[in-house]
Write an enzyme that holds these catalytic residues in place. Structure first.
Site, short mmCIF file in Angstrom:
data_model
loop_
_atom_site.label_atom_id
_atom_site.label_comp_id
_atom_site.label_asym_id
_atom_site.label_seq_id
_atom_site.Cartn_x
_atom_site.Cartn_y
_atom_site.Cartn_z
N TYR A 168 -17.85 -31.77 45.32
CA TYR A 168 -19.12 -31.06 45.58
C TYR A 168 -20.09 -31.99 46.31
O TYR A 168 -20.69 -31.63 47.32
CB TYR A 168 -19.71 -30.59 44.25
CG TYR A 168 -21.00 -29.80 44.38
CD1 TYR A 168 -20.97 -28.46 44.75
CD2 TYR A 168 -22.23 -30.38 44.12
CE1 TYR A 168 -22.14 -27.72 44.87
CE2 TYR A 168 -23.41 -29.66 44.23
CZ TYR A 168 -23.36 -28.32 44.60
OH TYR A 168 -24.53 -27.60 44.72
N LYS A 172 -21.66 -31.63 50.08
CA LYS A 172 -23.11 -31.47 50.32
C LYS A 172 -23.65 -32.60 51.21
O LYS A 172 -24.54 -32.37 52.02
CB LYS A 172 -23.85 -31.39 48.99
CG LYS A 172 -23.51 -30.13 48.19
CD LYS A 172 -23.82 -28.85 48.97
CE LYS A 172 -23.65 -27.59 48.15
NZ LYS A 172 -24.03 -26.37 48.88
N1 LIG Z 1 -28.05 -23.68 41.20
C1 LIG Z 1 -28.33 -24.94 41.46
O1 LIG Z 1 -28.78 -25.70 40.58
C2 LIG Z 1 -28.12 -25.50 42.84
C3 LIG Z 1 -28.64 -26.77 43.11
C4 LIG Z 1 -28.46 -27.32 44.37
C5 LIG Z 1 -27.82 -26.59 45.35
N2 LIG Z 1 -27.33 -25.36 45.07
C6 LIG Z 1 -26.64 -24.65 46.15
O2 LIG Z 1 -27.30 -23.41 46.36
C7 LIG Z 1 -26.37 -22.45 46.85
C8 LIG Z 1 -26.44 -21.20 45.98
O3 LIG Z 1 -26.09 -21.57 44.66
P1 LIG Z 1 -26.33 -20.66 43.39
O4 LIG Z 1 -26.75 -21.55 42.31
O5 LIG Z 1 -27.13 -19.48 43.75
O6 LIG Z 1 -24.80 -20.26 43.11
P2 LIG Z 1 -24.19 -18.94 42.46
O7 LIG Z 1 -22.82 -19.31 42.06
O8 LIG Z 1 -25.10 -18.37 41.46
O9 LIG Z 1 -24.12 -17.94 43.73
C9 LIG Z 1 -23.32 -18.25 44.85
C10 LIG Z 1 -22.94 -16.98 45.58
O10 LIG Z 1 -22.06 -17.37 46.65
C11 LIG Z 1 -20.96 -16.46 46.69
N3 LIG Z 1 -19.78 -17.10 47.26
C12 LIG Z 1 -18.94 -18.00 46.68
N4 LIG Z 1 -17.94 -18.30 47.51
C13 LIG Z 1 -18.13 -17.57 48.64
C14 LIG Z 1 -17.42 -17.45 49.86
N5 LIG Z 1 -16.27 -18.11 50.06
N6 LIG Z 1 -17.91 -16.62 50.81
C15 LIG Z 1 -19.06 -15.94 50.58
N7 LIG Z 1 -19.76 -16.00 49.44
C16 LIG Z 1 -19.30 -16.81 48.48
C17 LIG Z 1 -20.73 -16.08 45.22
O11 LIG Z 1 -20.01 -14.87 45.10
C18 LIG Z 1 -22.16 -15.98 44.69
O12 LIG Z 1 -22.69 -14.69 44.85
C19 LIG Z 1 -25.00 -23.15 46.82
O13 LIG Z 1 -24.70 -23.66 48.10
C20 LIG Z 1 -25.20 -24.27 45.83
O14 LIG Z 1 -24.30 -25.34 46.04
C21 LIG Z 1 -27.47 -24.79 43.83
#
Ligand SMILES: NC(=O)c1ccc[n+]([C@@H]2O[C@H](COP(=O)([O-])OP(=O)(O)OC[C@H]3O[C@@H](n4cnc5c(N)ncnc54)[C@H](O)[C@@H]3O)[C@@H](O)[C@H]2O)c1
Length: 298
Positions: A168, A172
């Site tokens: 991961y 990133k």
């Molecule tokens: N939640 C956190 O704490 C956090 C922190 C830093 C960064 N992020 C980043 O923010 C972004 C969103 O994260 P989140 O927490 O909302 O995650 P989440 O898992 O709640 O939602 C992610 C969404 O992406 C979709 N997805 C997964 N694989 C996919 C693919 N191959 N094609 C299309 N859609 C796909 C999933 O179905 C889901 O609806 C991600 O890139 C994550 O790495 C999240």
């Protein structure tokens, strides 16, 4: 060209009538970003791999009067993202903001040498290549229109090491590098397209639910049972507790991201709590540069 309508100088003005694309829009941060854009009168193409959840989300937005187009898309598939671009343009006739948000974590928290190559491939295919596919499919249209903004969702894990999350973390860091390169290339070619890379800390979404579940697992012995053997449980608990304390609601993160886009910031750091870690890393690099000043370039 509609460049002057959409931009004042280099700053993106997000306004009614524009069109955005958000990947991973069915839940979490992507859904909150789509909601923030819809609130501003922007039409949104919602892309996600989870068909049912995507349609539920699209229905909920449409019921509130939002102009949405759900497109089931796997961002790790270049052809599918190309088709998403075609559908968006056919349906809305333009595209202004592209949010590459879809992302996943590895199946298990493991030391790097025990993270299996299938997990590495899966995480890099979605997080890194998914972002690259979004850029390749949409940037040519933004360039043709002479305006637009690309928003890539990385993570604080893109700026510092994350123990037991190497795939991961690497994906990133690569999203940060891709965003910096894209912005520099657009700049040097004089193309008025903005790029923002977002590095959030913890956001309360389904992705971080596991973390809460782990903490609720009870005492350290129960927590240890759910972790790979040998992990220092006290430290893991402290880090999870810090994460929970600093966890941000997705709507708050989304507003901060849209403000950074408006200000045309390259880096959007939604959480201030991790400043020390970022500074330590930067200072380590600067110190090494200073120490190596007189050594031959290599
Ligand atoms: N939640 C956190 O704490 C956090 C922190 C830093 C960064 N992020 C980043 O923010 C972004 C969103 O994260 P989140 O927490 O909302 O995650 P989440 O898992 O709640 O939602 C992610 C969404 O992406 C979709 N997805 C997964 N694989 C996919 C693919 N191959 N094609 C299309 N859609 C796909 C999933 O179905 C889901 O609806 C991600 O890139 C994550 O790495 C999240």
């Amino acid at each position: 060209m509609r460049a002057t309508a959409a931009r004042k100088g280099r700053h993106m003005i997000i306004e009614a009538g524009q069109v955005a694309v958000v990947t991973g829009a069915a839940q979490g941060l992507g859904r909150a970003l789509a909601a923030g854009l819809l609130d501003r009168g922007v039409s949104v193409a919602l892309a996600d791999i989870a068909q049912e959840r995507l349609h539920d989300t699209a229905e909920a937005f449409a019921a509130r009067g939002g102009q949405v187009l759900p497109v089931v898309t796997d961002v790790s598939d270049a052809a599918a993202v190309g088709a998403l671009a075609s559908r968006t343009l056919e349906h809305f006739g333009r595209v202004d903001v592209v949010v590459n948000n879809a992302g996943i974590t590895a199946h298990h928290a493991r030391p790097l040498w025990e993270t299996d190559s299938e997990d590495w491939r899966r995480v890099l295919a979605v997080n890194l290549l998914g972002t690259v596919h979004g850029i390749q499919a949409f940037v040519p249209h933004l360039v043709m229109a002479g305006a637009g903004h690309v928003v890539n969702i990385a993570s604080l894990a893109g700026l510092m090491a994350v123990l037991f999350g190497s795939a991961y973390c690497a994906s990133k860091h690569a999203v940060v590098a891709v965003s910096e390169t894209l912005r520099a290339e657009l700049n040097i070619l004089g193309l008025p397209i903005g790029v923002t890379v977002v590095c959030p800390g913890y956001v309360r979404t389904p992705m971080t639910e596991d973390m809460l579940t782990l903490l609720q697992a009870g005492d350290n012995a129960q927590l240890a049972e759910r972790l790979p053997a040998g992990l220092p449980v006290e430290q893991v608990r402290a880090s999870l507790e810090h994460g929970v304390l600093t966890m941000m609601e997705p709507e708050v993160a989304a507003e901060r991201i849209l403000a950074a886009v408006k200000a045309d910031q390259l880096y959007a750091l939604t959480h201030g709590d991790f400043e020390d870690s970022a500074r330590r890393r930067a200072e380590g690099i600067l110190a090494a540069l200073g120490a190596d000043q007189n050594s031959p370039a290599g």
